[in-house]
Design an enzyme around this catalytic site. Structure first.
Site, PDB file in Angstrom:
ATOM      1  N   ASP A 292     -12.436 -10.059  -0.486  1.00 13.67           N
ATOM      2  CA  ASP A 292     -13.743 -10.210   0.150  1.00 13.67           C
ATOM      3  C   ASP A 292     -15.005  -9.249  -0.444  1.00 13.67           C
ATOM      4  OD1 ASP A 292     -12.836  -7.801   1.190  1.00 13.67           O
ATOM      5  OD2 ASP A 292     -12.447  -8.611   3.179  1.00 13.67           O
TER       6      ASP A 292
ATOM      7  N   HIS B 299     -10.828  -5.730  -2.184  1.00 11.86           N
ATOM      8  CA  HIS B 299     -11.702  -5.618  -1.277  1.00 11.86           C
ATOM      9  C   HIS B 299     -12.887  -4.835  -1.897  1.00 11.86           C
ATOM     10  CE1 HIS B 299      -9.138  -6.891   2.051  1.00 11.86           C
ATOM     11  NE2 HIS B 299      -8.155  -6.257   1.675  1.00 11.86           N
TER      12      HIS B 299
ATOM     13  N   ASN C  99       2.086  -5.395  -3.238  1.00 11.41           N
ATOM     14  CA  ASN C  99       0.464  -5.560  -2.683  1.00 11.41           C
ATOM     15  C   ASN C  99      -0.171  -4.166  -2.610  1.00 11.41           C
ATOM     16  OD1 ASN C  99      -1.360  -7.453  -2.203  1.00 11.41           O
ATOM     17  ND2 ASN C  99      -1.278  -6.862  -0.117  1.00 11.41           N
TER      18      ASN C  99
ATOM     19  N   GLU D 129       0.671  -1.175  -0.045  1.00 12.79           N
ATOM     20  CA  GLU D 129      -0.055   0.135  -0.166  1.00 12.79           C
ATOM     21  C   GLU D 129       0.847   1.149   0.161  1.00 12.79           C
ATOM     22  OE1 GLU D 129      -2.681  -0.411   3.324  1.00 12.79           O
ATOM     23  OE2 GLU D 129      -3.499  -2.397   2.545  1.00 12.79           O
TER      24      GLU D 129
ATOM     25  N   GLU E 211      -6.679 -10.504  -1.075  1.00 10.96           N
ATOM     26  CA  GLU E 211      -7.230 -10.169  -0.043  1.00 10.96           C
ATOM     27  C   GLU E 211      -8.841 -10.267  -0.177  1.00 10.96           C
ATOM     28  OE1 GLU E 211      -5.633  -7.026   2.141  1.00 10.96           O
ATOM     29  OE2 GLU E 211      -3.816  -7.664   2.043  1.00 10.96           O
TER      30      GLU E 211
HETATM   31  O1  G3I Z   1      -5.671  -8.017  19.209  1.00 13.07           O
HETATM   32  C1  G3I Z   1      -6.063  -6.814  19.516  1.00 13.07           C
HETATM   33  C2  G3I Z   1      -6.947  -6.907  20.756  1.00 13.07           C
HETATM   34  O2  G3I Z   1      -6.138  -7.429  21.839  1.00 13.07           O
HETATM   35  C3  G3I Z   1      -7.654  -5.754  21.155  1.00 13.07           C
HETATM   36  O3  G3I Z   1      -8.488  -5.899  22.116  1.00 13.07           O
HETATM   37  C4  G3I Z   1      -8.426  -5.034  20.059  1.00 13.07           C
HETATM   38  C5  G3I Z   1      -8.862  -3.650  20.315  1.00 13.07           C
HETATM   39  O4  G3I Z   1      -9.184  -3.026  19.207  1.00 13.07           O
HETATM   40  O5  G3I Z   1      -7.573  -4.952  18.781  1.00 13.07           O
HETATM   41  C6  G3I Z   1      -7.014  -6.308  18.612  1.00 13.07           C
HETATM   42  O6  G3I Z   1      -5.952  -5.918  17.261  1.00 13.07           O
HETATM   43  C7  G3I Z   1      -6.739  -5.714  16.254  1.00 13.07           C
HETATM   44  C8  G3I Z   1      -6.321  -6.645  15.055  1.00 13.07           C
HETATM   45  O7  G3I Z   1      -6.745  -6.520  13.685  1.00 13.07           O
HETATM   46  C9  G3I Z   1      -6.556  -8.212  15.551  1.00 13.07           C
HETATM   47  O8  G3I Z   1      -8.095  -8.295  15.454  1.00 13.07           O
HETATM   48  C10 G3I Z   1      -6.347  -4.294  15.669  1.00 13.07           C
HETATM   49  O9  G3I Z   1      -7.076  -3.305  16.675  1.00 13.07           O
HETATM   50  C11 G3I Z   1      -7.114  -3.947  14.496  1.00 13.07           C
HETATM   51  O10 G3I Z   1      -6.661  -2.702  13.897  1.00 13.07           O
HETATM   52  C12 G3I Z   1      -6.478  -4.951  13.460  1.00 13.07           C
HETATM   53  O11 G3I Z   1      -7.163  -4.814  12.105  1.00 13.07           O
HETATM   54  C13 G3I Z   1      -6.336  -5.385  11.002  1.00 13.07           C
HETATM   55  C14 G3I Z   1      -6.092  -4.419   9.952  1.00 13.07           C
HETATM   56  O12 G3I Z   1      -5.406  -5.172   8.861  1.00 13.07           O
HETATM   57  C15 G3I Z   1      -5.082  -3.357  10.308  1.00 13.07           C
HETATM   58  O13 G3I Z   1      -4.848  -2.461   9.522  1.00 13.07           O
HETATM   59  C16 G3I Z   1      -7.477  -6.538  10.407  1.00 13.07           C
HETATM   60  O14 G3I Z   1      -7.593  -7.664  11.286  1.00 13.07           O
HETATM   61  C17 G3I Z   1      -6.891  -6.911   9.312  1.00 13.07           C
HETATM   62  O15 G3I Z   1      -7.883  -7.814   8.462  1.00 13.07           O
HETATM   63  C18 G3I Z   1      -6.566  -5.910   8.292  1.00 13.07           C
HETATM   64  O16 G3I Z   1      -5.843  -6.484   6.970  1.00 13.07           O
HETATM   65  C19 G3I Z   1      -5.383  -5.252   6.260  1.00 13.07           C
HETATM   66  C20 G3I Z   1      -4.272  -5.940   5.388  1.00 13.07           C
HETATM   67  O17 G3I Z   1      -3.228  -6.197   6.331  1.00 13.07           O
HETATM   68  C21 G3I Z   1      -3.729  -4.953   4.353  1.00 13.07           C
HETATM   69  N1  G3I Z   1      -4.754  -4.893   3.547  1.00 13.07           N
HETATM   70  C22 G3I Z   1      -6.263  -4.307   4.074  1.00 13.07           C
HETATM   71  C23 G3I Z   1      -6.707  -5.123   4.913  1.00 13.07           C
HETATM   72  C24 G3I Z   1      -7.926  -4.918   5.615  1.00 13.07           C
HETATM   73  O18 G3I Z   1      -7.767  -3.444   6.418  1.00 13.07           O
END
Ligand code: G3I
Length: 461
Positions: A285, A254, A218, A175, A283
């Site tokens: 969806d 996405h 990516n 990105e 990715e």
């Molecule tokens: O694990 C913590 C947890 O302990 C806490 O209580 C909670 C509170 O917010 O957060 C949890 O972490 C979260 C993590 O996902 C696991 O669920 C983060 O806040 C959250 O920001 C994180 O989001 C991820 C996101 O990337 C961050 O940018 C998504 O799961 C993940 O699917 C997403 O993936 C990205 C790719 O890497 C790049 N392309 C876009 C894609 C979708 O956004």
């Protein structure tokens, strides 16, 4: 039945032994598996694959999913992952903040859980991601240019070194371009301190760190031909012309109603492939439900299959309930791990057919056939006959999808449940002896739309 699924690997990448998986016995015969969509009498070829990974492998592709380490203790999550996918991408566990949250302190535990699980199942692994502006710990942003460059090299070396031989392809840079019409680079510590050359530097460092894995760029909103994808295209063309090491481009894909699958999706994949790189859908969806979601998914699969250098598809999660966009129900399995119409359309687009339900019980396939019955001015009745194959089954289910504004107002001879949209009814029933059948029915209020419902594949339970 013991099943072996071929897994594509990066040339020279040491992969795990081919996976052997025991699935519930499923006899695929011309009369044993029918996937019907509002018509009777269609049969599937006896050899058609009955899972996403096998169907994709038969087309020379992988079919993967994002995996979250902390879900690997959930039985349904794991059985669905193991049964349907042959590639895994750590959803968050290999990002910079997860591995090196504190400078010089590397923690591979969660990433290792994903990699070990995948390899034990014979899956390949995509590495995600090394250099990204997001999920980047604050200490990285505080470095001066010289230290940032050496820390970028150190991070790439340590992470790629740790996983050397286990990763088919790495998202080296993620990105790096802005949305919108400018085609400009996204602001980030890397961009602002190292300048435009940082992407090239990262790819050169990555090749040195592990010469035997594929190196990918990516991004998202690059799925169609637009200013952002043009900018990425120009960079890849330049890299190829100057010998900067790059092997693949990932298209995140996405999609939702504001950002649907673009009409020039295949053309865009093809133009990148024509530069001499692999293209991968990394990715995927698609928010929505029912037949429109299913059609969009099928279109993505068909586009990849039409581009010979499109080597695989990864969906961004196993089940709707854990998706980063869970409210939009964008994945192939619902929150109870039921296969959605989108699952069946993907399997069908991959040339597969039928499919068990991923559970452990049952024994023997079932088929469905639909016919229209009584009809009135504002409604009609549909009937679906469910028939067991050559073995007795302990239960069955199938889906009936109507097109909005149609609504199903009544049902009989089965136990219905509904998805969030109200357009997809899952009907369940009990045991059937070998060859025996039962019929369930339903009334569709047309609300002006008389199109027939779409009937999903019969799955046993
Ligand atoms: O694990 C913590 C947890 O302990 C806490 O209580 C909670 C509170 O917010 O957060 C949890 O972490 C979260 C993590 O996902 C696991 O669920 C983060 O806040 C959250 O920001 C994180 O989001 C991820 C996101 O990337 C961050 O940018 C998504 O799961 C993940 O699917 C997403 O993936 C990205 C790719 O890497 C790049 N392309 C876009 C894609 C979708 O956004």
């Amino acid at each position: 039945m013991v099943k072996r699924t071929p897994v594509l690997r990066a040339p020279g990448t040491a992969g795990p032994a081919p996976r052997s998986r025991t699935r519930r016995a499923l006899v695929l015969g011309a009369s044993a598996v029918l996937a019907l969509t509002g018509v009777t009498g269609l049969s599937s070829p006896a050899s058609a694959a009955s899972s996403l990974d096998e169907a994709a492998a038969a087309k020379g592709r992988y079919f993967g999913t994002a995996v979250a380490a902390n879900r690997l203790s959930e039985g349904d999550y794991v059985s669905t992952l193991n049964n349907e996918f042959n590639s895994a991408t750590a959803e968050n566990e290999m990002k910079w903040d997860a591995i090196q949250g504190s400078r010089g302190s590397f923690n591979f535990a969660a990433g290792d859980r994903v990699v070990n699980h995948a390899r034990n199942q014979g899956m390949q692994v995509r590495g995600h991601t090394l250099v990204w502006h997001s999920q980047l710990p604050g200490w990285v942003g505080n470095l001066g240019a010289g230290e940032l460059r050496s820390e970028m090299r150190n991070h790439i070396n340590r992470v790629m070194g740790h996983y050397r031989g286990k990763i088919a392809a790495w998202d080296v840079v993620n990105e790096a371009f802005q949305d919108g019409s400018s085609g400009a680079r996204r602001n980030s510590p890397f961009q602002s301190k190292l300048g435009n050359g940082y992407i090239e530097e990262a790819f050169r460092m990555a090749r040195e760190a592990d010469p035997n894995t594929k190196l990918c760029y990516n991004d998202y909103n690059t799925d169609g031909i637009n200013a952002k994808s043009n900018a990425v295209y120009a960079m890849v063309r330049d890299f190829k012309a100057r010998g900067v090491p790059i092997d693949c481009v990932g298209f995140q894909s996405h999609f939702n109603s504001a950002s649907p699958v673009p009409g020039d999706y295949q053309a865009n994949l093809q133009r990148f492939a024509d530069l001499g790189v692999e293209v991968q859908i990394t990715e995927l969806d698609i928010e929505g439900s029912g037949s429109s979601q299913a059609t969009s998914y099928a279109n993505v699969v068909k586009a990849c299959l039409a581009v010979s250098r499109c080597t695989g598809i990864t969906v961004w999660g196993v089940t709707d309930k854990y998706s980063w966009r869970s409210g939009g129900t964008p994945l192939l399995f619902d929150g109870n791990y039921n296969k959605k119409p989108a699952y069946h359309s993907v399997l069908s687009a991959l040339g597969g057919s039928g499919g068990d339900d991923g559970g452990g019980g049952g024994g023997g396939a079932c088929t469905v056939s639909y016919s229209k019955a009584e009809e009135w001015g504002d409604r009609f009745n549909g009937r679906v006959t469910v028939r067991a194959g050559s073995s007795a089954i302990s239960g069955w289910r199938t889906t009936v999808t109507v097109t909005s504004p149609q609504k199903i107002s009544a049902t009989w001879n089965g136990t219905p449940s509904w998805d969030g949209s109200g357009n997809v009814m899952t009907m369940r029933g009990g045991q059937l002896a070998a060859g025996a059948s039962t019929t369930f029915g339903f009334t569709v209020m047309t609300n002006g739309n008389t199109s027939p419902p779409s009937i999903g594949t019969c799955t046993t339970s």
